[in-house]
Scaffold this active site. Structure first.
Site, PDB file in Angstrom:
ATOM      1  N   SER A 220       0.853  -1.189   0.000  1.00  0.00           N
ATOM      2  CA  SER A 220       0.000   0.000   0.000  1.00  0.00           C
ATOM      3  C   SER A 220       0.890   1.240   0.000  1.00  0.00           C
ATOM      4  O   SER A 220       1.820   1.351   0.800  1.00  0.00           O
ATOM      5  CB  SER A 220      -0.939  -0.005   1.210  1.00  0.00           C
ATOM      6  OG  SER A 220      -0.218  -0.071   2.420  1.00  0.00           O
ATOM      7  N   GLY A 222      -0.245   4.657   0.017  1.00  0.00           N
ATOM      8  CA  GLY A 222      -0.923   5.897   0.352  1.00  0.00           C
ATOM      9  C   GLY A 222      -1.586   6.503  -0.871  1.00  0.00           C
ATOM     10  O   GLY A 222      -2.267   5.814  -1.641  1.00  0.00           O
ATOM     11  N   ALA A 223      -1.363   7.789  -1.086  1.00  0.00           N
ATOM     12  CA  ALA A 223      -1.992   8.484  -2.210  1.00  0.00           C
ATOM     13  C   ALA A 223      -1.517   7.958  -3.562  1.00  0.00           C
ATOM     14  O   ALA A 223      -2.160   8.195  -4.588  1.00  0.00           O
ATOM     15  CB  ALA A 223      -1.713   9.979  -2.118  1.00  0.00           C
ATOM     16  N   GLY A 225      -1.468   4.828  -4.380  1.00  0.00           N
ATOM     17  CA  GLY A 225      -2.189   3.621  -4.739  1.00  0.00           C
ATOM     18  C   GLY A 225      -1.613   2.378  -4.108  1.00  0.00           C
ATOM     19  O   GLY A 225      -1.271   2.353  -2.923  1.00  0.00           O
ATOM     20  N   GLY A 251      -5.298   1.336   5.574  1.00  0.00           N
ATOM     21  CA  GLY A 251      -4.576   0.143   5.162  1.00  0.00           C
ATOM     22  C   GLY A 251      -5.271  -1.131   5.598  1.00  0.00           C
ATOM     23  O   GLY A 251      -5.228  -2.154   4.901  1.00  0.00           O
ATOM     24  N   ASP A 252      -5.930  -1.077   6.767  1.00  0.00           N
ATOM     25  CA  ASP A 252      -6.673  -2.241   7.250  1.00  0.00           C
ATOM     26  C   ASP A 252      -7.911  -2.479   6.387  1.00  0.00           C
ATOM     27  O   ASP A 252      -8.248  -3.625   6.062  1.00  0.00           O
ATOM     28  CB  ASP A 252      -7.074  -2.030   8.707  1.00  0.00           C
ATOM     29  CG  ASP A 252      -5.897  -1.641   9.576  1.00  0.00           C
ATOM     30  OD1 ASP A 252      -4.794  -2.174   9.346  1.00  0.00           O
ATOM     31  OD2 ASP A 252      -6.067  -0.785  10.466  1.00  0.00           O
TER      32      ASP A 252
END
Length: 326
Positions: A220, A222-223, A225, A251-252
């Protein structure tokens, strides 16, 4: 059914502020109190989308009892394990532009006897599970190989284990061949020592984790993708968020969406991104329900290795994956 284990759950208080001004008196615009912990959030996201899940939750003290009450009020299917210490509390300061400042307590130590009781609870609850999610930071004094031991115990039973953790716990887990690991950008860079500036660097780092033992890597970003690297291929996806509220638990939610989507391939990645983006648009650590999720906002395709990341990361020198702090 997806079983989750959170060894270090928490009460999460999110306070929305105009701006963080160190040393000043800041008036909060809003505040939210949610049950927290990475595995707890995975189960909460699955519950919000009518996917069968059960959470194993150790708890202690007044904070722990409040955590259990909040989870019960949401209708979460859970196995609670009382422990001697006190469940931790975390504080998140959320600014309007999406900037998050987190203050996380370390949690309370678990005795060897308490760890054995928790492990027995996981084993008892996992008989009907397709996946076991072992996620989150470890409480003080808990051995770094605790998630690795879970992977080995479930491998013979045909139960897939997803690990979402960092540092020595991640390094140890890689050697036990988990079915899935889900590092974020910082965790990926720290685990591999690879400077990550482009999407191609993410793919390279994920390949290192696979070489160290993980069968699938969902990174993951963040912004930027997410990248999925597995035996069947490599995919990159994005789901832009116009007005972020809080990234806590995003993220979960992404991991929950990925498992709900089958746990492999581009369709699962698309669902993961849609769920994660929906969580970012919500306050606190609220998990998205179907009405919050916009699958049409997701784009999936082959990765462009030269695509730069908005937040590149150059880690300090790290030992090879699977050998750190054994």
């Amino acid at each position: 059914m997806i079983l989750t284990l959170t060894l270090n759950p928490s009460l999460d208080r999110t306070i929305e502020i105009g701006a963080l001004d160190r040393g000043a008196v800041i008036r909060a615009a809003a505040a939210h109190l949610d049950p927290g912990g990475k595995g707890v959030n995975v189960s909460r996201a699955l519950l919000a989308n009518a996917v069968a899940s059960r959470a194993v939750v150790p708890f202690g003290g007044d904070e722990g009892r409040q955590l259990v009450r909040l989870l019960a009020a949401e209708g979460l299917d859970m196995v609670t394990v009382p422990v001697t210490g006190t469940t931790r509390s975390n504080v998140t300061l959320a600014e309007p532009d999406g900037t998050i400042t987190k203050i996380n307590e370390p949690g309370t130590a678990l005795s060897p006897g308490e760890l054995d009781t928790i492990a027995d609870a996981v084993l008892d609850a996992a008989h009907s599970a397709d996946w076991v999610v072992a996620s989150g930071s470890l409480p003080p004094e808990v051995p770094a190989d605790v998630y690795a031991k879970l992977c080995r115990r479930f491998a013979g039973a045909g139960i897939h284990v997803a690990v979402d953790t960092s540092g020595p716990a991640l390094a140890c887990a890689l050697g036990a061949a988990p079915a899935l690991v889900k590092p974020n950008l910082e965790e990926l860079a720290a685990a591999t020592g690879v400077p990550i500036r482009r999407v191609g660097d993410v793919v390279e780092a994920a390949a290192k984790l696979r070489a160290a033992g993980a069968r699938t890597v969902l990174a993951s970003l963040g912004a930027d993708g997410a990248v999925l690297v597995e035996e069947g291929g490599v995919w990159y996806g994005r789901a832009p968020v116009g007005e972020p509220r809080s990234s806590v638990g995003a993220g979960d939610a992404m991991l929950a969406g990925f498992l709900a989507g089958g746990g492999h391939g581009p369709d699962a990645l698309a669902r993961a991104l849609a769920w994660g983006a929906a969580a970012v648009r919500l306050p606190g650590s609220r998990m998205p329900c179907p009405s919050d999720i916009d699958p049409a906002a997701v784009t999936i395709g082959p990765p462009d290795p030269e695509r730069p990341l908005a937040s590149p990361l150059v880690p300090p020198t790290a030992p090879p994956p699977g050998r750190a702090n054994r």
